[in-house]
Design an enzyme around this catalytic site. Structure first.
Site, PDB file in Angstrom:
ATOM      1  N   TYR A 199       1.383   5.436   0.046  1.00  0.00           N
ATOM      2  CA  TYR A 199       0.948   6.819   0.230  1.00  0.00           C
ATOM      3  C   TYR A 199       1.854   7.685  -0.610  1.00  0.00           C
ATOM      4  O   TYR A 199       3.082   7.585  -0.485  1.00  0.00           O
ATOM      5  CB  TYR A 199       1.118   7.252   1.692  1.00  0.00           C
ATOM      6  CG  TYR A 199       0.020   6.823   2.621  1.00  0.00           C
ATOM      7  CD1 TYR A 199      -1.317   7.062   2.316  1.00  0.00           C
ATOM      8  CD2 TYR A 199       0.321   6.202   3.832  1.00  0.00           C
ATOM      9  CE1 TYR A 199      -2.328   6.687   3.192  1.00  0.00           C
ATOM     10  CE2 TYR A 199      -0.683   5.825   4.713  1.00  0.00           C
ATOM     11  CZ  TYR A 199      -2.011   6.065   4.382  1.00  0.00           C
ATOM     12  OH  TYR A 199      -3.002   5.697   5.246  1.00  0.00           O
ATOM     13  N   SER A 236     -14.295  -0.736   5.399  1.00  0.00           N
ATOM     14  CA  SER A 236     -14.764   0.305   6.333  1.00  0.00           C
ATOM     15  C   SER A 236     -15.999  -0.133   7.106  1.00  0.00           C
ATOM     16  O   SER A 236     -17.078  -0.313   6.532  1.00  0.00           O
ATOM     17  CB  SER A 236     -15.060   1.651   5.647  1.00  0.00           C
ATOM     18  OG  SER A 236     -13.824   2.197   5.165  1.00  0.00           O
ATOM     19  N   GLN A 258       0.853  -1.206   0.000  1.00  0.00           N
ATOM     20  CA  GLN A 258       0.000   0.000   0.000  1.00  0.00           C
ATOM     21  C   GLN A 258       0.872   1.233   0.000  1.00  0.00           C
ATOM     22  O   GLN A 258       1.771   1.380   0.835  1.00  0.00           O
ATOM     23  CB  GLN A 258      -0.913  -0.012   1.235  1.00  0.00           C
ATOM     24  CG  GLN A 258      -1.801   1.226   1.363  1.00  0.00           C
ATOM     25  CD  GLN A 258      -1.121   2.343   2.141  1.00  0.00           C
ATOM     26  OE1 GLN A 258      -0.404   2.093   3.105  1.00  0.00           O
ATOM     27  NE2 GLN A 258      -1.326   3.586   1.709  1.00  0.00           N
ATOM     28  N   ARG A 299     -11.767   7.353   9.211  1.00  0.00           N
ATOM     29  CA  ARG A 299     -10.672   8.096   9.844  1.00  0.00           C
ATOM     30  C   ARG A 299     -10.336   9.380   9.092  1.00  0.00           C
ATOM     31  O   ARG A 299      -9.501  10.152   9.533  1.00  0.00           O
ATOM     32  CB  ARG A 299      -9.423   7.209   9.933  1.00  0.00           C
ATOM     33  CG  ARG A 299      -9.625   6.050  10.889  1.00  0.00           C
ATOM     34  CD  ARG A 299      -8.602   4.959  10.671  1.00  0.00           C
ATOM     35  NE  ARG A 299      -7.306   5.195  11.244  1.00  0.00           N
ATOM     36  CZ  ARG A 299      -6.980   5.014  12.512  1.00  0.00           C
ATOM     37  NH1 ARG A 299      -7.895   4.625  13.364  1.00  0.00           N
ATOM     38  NH2 ARG A 299      -5.756   5.215  12.941  1.00  0.00           N
ATOM     39  N   HIS A 358     -11.640   4.743   4.669  1.00  0.00           N
ATOM     40  CA  HIS A 358     -10.471   4.639   5.537  1.00  0.00           C
ATOM     41  C   HIS A 358     -10.935   4.319   6.978  1.00  0.00           C
ATOM     42  O   HIS A 358     -10.362   4.818   7.950  1.00  0.00           O
ATOM     43  CB  HIS A 358      -9.697   5.963   5.517  1.00  0.00           C
ATOM     44  CG  HIS A 358      -8.213   5.814   5.663  1.00  0.00           C
ATOM     45  ND1 HIS A 358      -7.351   5.893   4.617  1.00  0.00           N
ATOM     46  CD2 HIS A 358      -7.432   5.598   6.752  1.00  0.00           C
ATOM     47  CE1 HIS A 358      -6.102   5.743   5.043  1.00  0.00           C
ATOM     48  NE2 HIS A 358      -6.130   5.562   6.345  1.00  0.00           N
TER      49      HIS A 358
HETATM   50  C1  FNR Z   1      -5.732   2.257   8.841  1.00  0.00           C
HETATM   51  N1  FNR Z   1      -5.973   2.349   7.476  1.00  0.00           N
HETATM   52  C2  FNR Z   1      -4.922   2.545   6.612  1.00  0.00           C
HETATM   53  N2  FNR Z   1      -5.126   2.553   5.267  1.00  0.00           N
HETATM   54  C3  FNR Z   1      -4.102   2.697   4.418  1.00  0.00           C
HETATM   55  O1  FNR Z   1      -4.314   2.673   3.215  1.00  0.00           O
HETATM   56  N3  FNR Z   1      -2.822   2.846   4.909  1.00  0.00           N
HETATM   57  C4  FNR Z   1      -2.537   2.862   6.225  1.00  0.00           C
HETATM   58  O2  FNR Z   1      -1.393   2.996   6.645  1.00  0.00           O
HETATM   59  C5  FNR Z   1      -3.619   2.732   7.129  1.00  0.00           C
HETATM   60  N4  FNR Z   1      -3.392   2.751   8.473  1.00  0.00           N
HETATM   61  C6  FNR Z   1      -4.425   2.464   9.339  1.00  0.00           C
HETATM   62  C7  FNR Z   1      -4.162   2.354  10.695  1.00  0.00           C
HETATM   63  C8  FNR Z   1      -5.181   2.007  11.567  1.00  0.00           C
HETATM   64  C9  FNR Z   1      -4.892   1.861  13.026  1.00  0.00           C
HETATM   65  C10 FNR Z   1      -6.490   1.787  11.070  1.00  0.00           C
HETATM   66  C11 FNR Z   1      -7.618   1.390  11.988  1.00  0.00           C
HETATM   67  C12 FNR Z   1      -6.757   1.913   9.730  1.00  0.00           C
HETATM   68  C13 FNR Z   1      -7.331   2.139   6.932  1.00  0.00           C
HETATM   69  C14 FNR Z   1      -7.591   0.662   6.638  1.00  0.00           C
HETATM   70  O3  FNR Z   1      -6.844   0.215   5.543  1.00  0.00           O
HETATM   71  C15 FNR Z   1      -9.062   0.400   6.320  1.00  0.00           C
HETATM   72  O4  FNR Z   1      -9.487   1.269   5.301  1.00  0.00           O
HETATM   73  C16 FNR Z   1      -9.969   0.555   7.521  1.00  0.00           C
HETATM   74  O5  FNR Z   1      -9.327   0.147   8.705  1.00  0.00           O
HETATM   75  C17 FNR Z   1     -11.215  -0.277   7.332  1.00  0.00           C
HETATM   76  O6  FNR Z   1     -12.160   0.007   8.313  1.00  0.00           O
HETATM   77  P1  FNR Z   1     -12.347  -0.883   9.649  1.00  0.00           P
HETATM   78  O7  FNR Z   1     -12.494  -2.319   9.241  1.00  0.00           O
HETATM   79  O8  FNR Z   1     -11.150  -0.630  10.496  1.00  0.00           O
HETATM   80  O9  FNR Z   1     -13.587  -0.279  10.210  1.00  0.00           O
END
Ligand code: FNR
Length: 368
Positions: A133, A302, A131, A273, A270
């Site tokens: 960024y 999500s 993944q 978040r 996300h």
């Molecule tokens: C994330 N998510 C996330 N997404 C991403 O693309 N790169 C990242 O580094 C992170 N880091 C991250 C840290 C933490 C602590 C959380 C909870 C989430 C988002 C993640 O990939 C995903 O979209 C969500 O967590 C999905 O929702 P639920 O299942 O946590 O509700």
């Protein structure tokens, strides 16, 4: 009884994790943007989706496997990329990687993972997806892409919903930073959660491991706002493998992404978040499916908290779904056994839900 055997739902894992984790870590994982109304909206929308029971259809044999980029996965859900997973317990990244290997499901490896991307790819037996960024002016970003390519990643997931990191008051209140600093406030928090502190801190403070090598630098707070459609074109040109764009909630964006030649789209907020006022992802999924057509790979994450939630996503148009924070809570609650237990719970819930909705094959439910 071990803690793992107390996990019968995602809510159990969260409740146990809340007891074990320092407040700062729990709130980093659990927290959402703003006053968290967006998280509630996403949950309420999932709760409002119902599944239609169907009877007398011989559902004794059920197949939960799906085909994903030419590979067969054991179930239609995988592991969403999450930064700094080792905060939930030492070795968490590799627990997730072993889980991915066991079930042949994708394991999203965050740009800000706490274990180097090479190690995770190896332990996941090739099931890891990197993944990305986009950050700053892109120099470091493109280096990471080259590194992921060189070490053998086949799938790149570009996360596009973080032009700026969302404001998450629960994180901010604890002074959560990466790499984190242990001031007096954190010291008290850690002292009150000795089980976590003794294992996690003595195992070495979790780090953003992809940036420990020479030539790679990353600042979590650095703006990611410079990414444009041209950046996507550049990434498409330099990445010969599967390109997934994650963090899409808009029909027009989805249609354009398809036209730009991406291989899949991940509908996601996300985990609530980022933009607090964004629509509930499950509510936009059917519109995006209708716009990109039946055969275009569409993923979803999500707010999913059960196998039935996965079924709801599949019925609403997704080909594949991802769990996020619940998996970290399972690790915090019961280590690798806790993770395996919650995974089995999700699989069971999905399979029972299939039986109760009269389905024997999980593939392309939206077309059913
Ligand atoms: C994330 N998510 C996330 N997404 C991403 O693309 N790169 C990242 O580094 C992170 N880091 C991250 C840290 C933490 C602590 C959380 C909870 C989430 C988002 C993640 O990939 C995903 O979209 C969500 O967590 C999905 O929702 P639920 O299942 O946590 O509700």
């Amino acid at each position: 009884m071990t803690s793992a055997s107390h996990i019968h739902s995602a809510a159990d894992a969260r409740r146990l994790a809340k007891r074990r984790l320092p407040w700062m870590v729990f709130d980093y994982i659990d927290g959402a943007a703003g006053s968290e109304v967006g998280a509630d909206r996403a949950r309420a929308a999932l709760d409002a989706v119902t599944l239609q029971p169907k009877i007398l259809r011989d559902v004794s044999v059920r197949d939960t496997s799906v085909s994903l980029f030419g590979k067969t996965t054991a179930m239609p859900f995988g592991i969403a990329p999450m930064g700094m997973c080792n905060l939930s317990g030492p070795g968490a990244d590799l627990m997730l990687a072993r889980l991915a290997a066991k079930h042949s499901v994708p394991h999203g490896v965050s740009t800000v993972a706490s274990t180097p991307m090479e190690e995770i790819l190896e332990v996941s037996e090739g099931n890891a997806w990197f993944q990305l960024y986009f950050s700053g002016d892109g120099t470091g970003t493109f280096k990471l892409v080259e590194r992921a390519k060189a070490c053998g990643y086949e799938t790149l997931v570009v996360t596009v919903d973080v032009p700026e990191v969302g404001r998450r008051p629960r994180e901010l209140r604890h002074g959560f930073k990466m790499p984190f600093k242990i001031g007096p406030k954190q010291f008290v928090d850690f002292a009150l959660h000795p089980r976590w502190s003794l294992t996690s801190l003595f195992a070495g403070k979790p780090q953003m491991a992809n940036f420990l090598m020479d030539g790679y630098e990353f600042d979590r707070t650095e703006s990611r706002a410079k990414a444009t459609w041209d950046t996507l074109k550049q990434l498409r040109d330099m990445w010969p493998g599967n390109l997934v764009v994650k963090g899409v909630l808009d029909v027009e964006d989805a249609v354009r992404l398809k036209a730009e030649g991406v291989d899949a789209i991940q509908v996601s907020s996300h985990g609530a978040r980022q933009l607090e006022s964004a629509p509930a992802p499950i509510a936009v999924l059917p519109e995006i499916r209708a716009a990109v057509g039946d055969d275009f790979p569409l993923f979803f994450d999500s707010g999913l908290r059960s196998g039935e939630d996965v079924l709801k996503a599949l019925y609403s148009g997704a080909d594949f779904a991802f769990f996020g924070r619940s998996l970290q809570f399972a690790i915090a609650a019961g280590g690798e056994a806790g993770l395996a237990q919650l995974w089995d719970v999700f699989t069971d819930e999905l399979s029972i839900g299939m039986a109760q909705t009269g389905i024997t094959d999980v593939r392309q439910l939206y077309k059913a």
